[in-house]
Write an enzyme that holds these catalytic residues in place. Structure first.
Site, PDB file in Angstrom:
ATOM      1  N   GLU A 165       0.464 -13.051  -0.899  1.00 36.24           N
ATOM      2  CA  GLU A 165      -0.495 -12.795   0.188  1.00 36.24           C
ATOM      3  C   GLU A 165      -1.784 -13.594   0.010  1.00 36.24           C
ATOM      4  O   GLU A 165      -2.873 -13.038  -0.145  1.00 36.24           O
ATOM      5  CB  GLU A 165      -0.817 -11.296   0.270  1.00 36.24           C
ATOM      6  CG  GLU A 165       0.395 -10.471   0.641  1.00 36.24           C
ATOM      7  CD  GLU A 165       0.093  -9.026   1.016  1.00 36.24           C
ATOM      8  OE1 GLU A 165       0.865  -8.443   1.765  1.00 36.24           O
ATOM      9  OE2 GLU A 165      -0.920  -8.471   0.550  1.00 36.24           O
ATOM     10  N   GLU A 182       8.340  -8.611   1.945  1.00 38.94           N
ATOM     11  CA  GLU A 182       7.812  -7.246   1.832  1.00 38.94           C
ATOM     12  C   GLU A 182       7.869  -6.594   3.196  1.00 38.94           C
ATOM     13  O   GLU A 182       7.462  -7.197   4.198  1.00 38.94           O
ATOM     14  CB  GLU A 182       6.339  -7.232   1.374  1.00 38.94           C
ATOM     15  CG  GLU A 182       6.132  -7.426  -0.093  1.00 38.94           C
ATOM     16  CD  GLU A 182       4.657  -7.286  -0.500  1.00 38.94           C
ATOM     17  OE1 GLU A 182       3.943  -6.439   0.059  1.00 38.94           O
ATOM     18  OE2 GLU A 182       4.243  -8.055  -1.377  1.00 38.94           O
TER      19      GLU A 182
HETATM   20  C1  BGP Z   1       0.828  -5.803  -0.123  1.00 45.09           C
HETATM   21  C2  BGP Z   1       1.008  -6.204  -1.539  1.00 45.09           C
HETATM   22  C3  BGP Z   1       1.830  -5.329  -2.371  1.00 45.09           C
HETATM   23  C4  BGP Z   1       2.002  -3.910  -1.891  1.00 45.09           C
HETATM   24  C5  BGP Z   1       1.978  -3.702  -0.402  1.00 45.09           C
HETATM   25  C6  BGP Z   1       1.813  -2.292   0.077  1.00 45.09           C
HETATM   26  O1  BGP Z   1      -0.491  -6.047   0.199  1.00 45.09           O
HETATM   27  O2  BGP Z   1       1.514  -7.513  -1.673  1.00 45.09           O
HETATM   28  O3  BGP Z   1       1.414  -5.512  -3.671  1.00 45.09           O
HETATM   29  O4  BGP Z   1       1.387  -2.979  -2.652  1.00 45.09           O
HETATM   30  O5  BGP Z   1       1.030  -4.492   0.233  1.00 45.09           O
HETATM   31  O6  BGP Z   1       0.476  -1.921   0.096  1.00 45.09           O
HETATM   32  P1  BGP Z   1      -0.071  -0.605  -0.583  1.00 45.09           P
HETATM   33  O7  BGP Z   1       0.422  -0.654  -1.974  1.00 45.09           O
HETATM   34  O8  BGP Z   1      -1.532  -0.684  -0.467  1.00 45.09           O
HETATM   35  O9  BGP Z   1       0.513   0.504   0.191  1.00 45.09           O
END
Ligand code: BGP
Length: 473
Positions: A179, A371
């Site tokens: 990201e 993701e």
């Molecule tokens: C993205 C990241 C992840 C992951 C996901 C979910 O920003 O790449 O590392 O954690 O989001 O977000 P969160 O963990 O805040 O729910």
């Protein structure tokens, strides 16, 4: 029809959110280790509160996380049982280079990941490796100021060189930075940036971004040199920006939001700073300092494929008055047509199809959804079994939308790794109770629990999805 025969189904995680074991194997301290859970987290991850050491007062969820460091064999066996073709994971930089600027890597760290890859191999799972998933050695932040310093490019490339050579026989798919556009929203987490009083934050962020973009291009070059089979992707937090209304001001604002995010991919995939960015950054006086060779580097070494996270679309209004909705690390206007998750994130499966089309229209390169998932509170029964139909519904609808994009719109898609195959620590909030997994981990918000792994209902559902190559949803 449908997904290609070699479509890569799997799941995605990040070292700091699952491994724990931060003091094992001579590992050094990383930015992600010192991001506390609780009310200071936001100030720390945005670079507004400098806390580079752990104290006795805060809770640091990355310290133990879900103990993948000791339990990876069991976890990968479960991924194998679900039929994973790919496992997206990241490397903790400080396991290999504890300070980040050493000449030689630590064998213990290298062996750990080699063991992980060997375990994957047993089940026919190929790794997709994120070189830096929100990960920067604290030493490099203290000594060099993180990615604001150009020297970071060399340190990062040394890590890349080490990984590409050592894991040549195990890994051919790489992502340079997780990201990358998050540098604008969580600059400490994304790039180890801590801001000084009164400094132009925008300028620092774009300078650091430029260093990461050059580093990413040089890493791509290196990857291809070490092994011509290597494929390198960029990775950004996607989610189309919808105008709040058809009012031209809303449309214009939405377009600019998209450009802010696409800027990174425009550079990584097309190989140059797009004109809108040049103009805007110059106008604001934040255009980064470049070396004479930089433009040529960016031009010559674009990425092979484009990967992204998709959790939600965004809704953008020109006026600040609209009610806000949460989302992956930043807020936008509340879209009245959508439902929301327990954490207030919009749920928009069609938005994934829209996003896939938009990206493909823009770049015509293969894509990878690396993701996508639902963070929710799970309530296990007496046996620890979770009936997570809400998660199945979320994933089903998103996979359906993705299939439509492939089947009906003809976008080129390499694979799909849901976030996350097993419960782990939330990046945004540091919470344990925000769960994404197909596998429940018995660890509670207060740190108690056995860390046992228990399959959820979604485990069996995803197993069937993979087995039927997305036909049976
Ligand atoms: C993205 C990241 C992840 C992951 C996901 C979910 O920003 O790449 O590392 O954690 O989001 O977000 P969160 O963990 O805040 O729910």
């Amino acid at each position: 029809m449908g997904f290609s025969k070699d479509f890569l189904w799997g799941g995605a995680s990040a070292a700091n959110q699952c491994e724990g074991g931060i003091e094992e194997g001579g590992r050094g301290l990383a930015n992600v280790d010192v991001c506390p859970a609780g009310e200071d987290r936001s100030a720390v991850i945005t670079g507004h509160k400098k806390m580079l050491r752990m104290d006795g007062y805060h809770k640091y969820p990355a310290a133990e996380a879900v103990d993948f460091y000791h339990r990876f064999r069991e976890d990968i066996r479960l991924f194998g049982e679900m039929g994973f073709k790919v496992y997206r994971m990241s490397i903790a930089w400080t396991r290999i280079f504890p300070n980040g600027d050493e000449e030689t890597p630590r064998e213990e760290g290298l062996r750990f990941y080699e063991d992980v890859f060997k375990e994957c191999q047993k089940y026919g799972i190929q790794p997709l490796v994120t070189i830096s998933h929100f990960d920067c050695p604290v030493y490099l932040i203290e000594q060099y100021g993180g990615w604001r310093n150009r020297k970071m490019i060399d340190f990062y490339l040394r890590l890349c060189q080490t990984l590409f050579t050592r894991y040549k026989d195990y890994v051919t798919n790489w992502l340079t930075f997780n990201e990358i556009n998050m540098i604008l929203h969580a600059p400490f987490m994304g790039a180890g940036l801590c801001f000084e009083e009164g400094e132009d934050e925008e300028k620092v962020k774009y300078q650091a971004a430029h260093h990461e973009l050059v580093a990413s291009a040089l890493a791509t070059k290196l990857a291809h040199e070490v092994n011509p089979e290597n494929k390198v992707g960029c990775m950004f937090a996607a989610g189309s920006a919808y105008p709040y209304s058809c009012k031209p001001e809303d449309v214009w604002e939405a377009l600019q939001t998209d450009q802010e995010n696409y800027f990174f991919v425009d550079v990584q995939a097309r190989g140059y700073y797009p004109s809108y960015a040049v103009k805007r950054l110059e106008r604001k006086g934040v255009f980064p300092q470049m070396q004479p060779e930089d433009q040529e580097i960016l031009r010559r070494y674009p990425v092979d494929f484009i990967s992204f996270s998709y959790y939600n679309s965004r809704c953008i209004a020109a006026s600040e008055e609209q009610e806000k909705a949460e989302g992956n690390l930043f807020q936008s206007a509340k879209n009245p047509y959508l439902k929301f998750s327990d954490w207030g994130w919009p749920i928009d499966p069609l938005g994934l199809r829209i996003t896939l089309n938009e990206i493909y229209d823009r770049y015509q390169k293969p894509m990878f959804v690396v993701e996508n998932g639902l963070g929710a509170v799970d309530c296990p029964d007496g046996e620890g079994y979770v009936e997570d139909d809400y998660r199945i519904d979320y994933l089903r609808e998103h996979i359906r939308a993705m299939r439509a994009a492939v089947e009906e719109d003809g976008v080129e898609l390499m694979g799909y790794t849901s976030w996350a195959p097993i419960d782990l620590i939330s990046a945004g909030t540091g919470e344990m109770k925000k769960r994404y997994g197909f596998v429940y981990v018995d660890k509670q918000e207060d740190g108690s629990g056995t860390l046992d792994r228990i399959k959820k209902k979604s485990f069996y559902w995803y197993q069937k999805v993979i087995k039927t190559n997305g036909e049976e949803l």
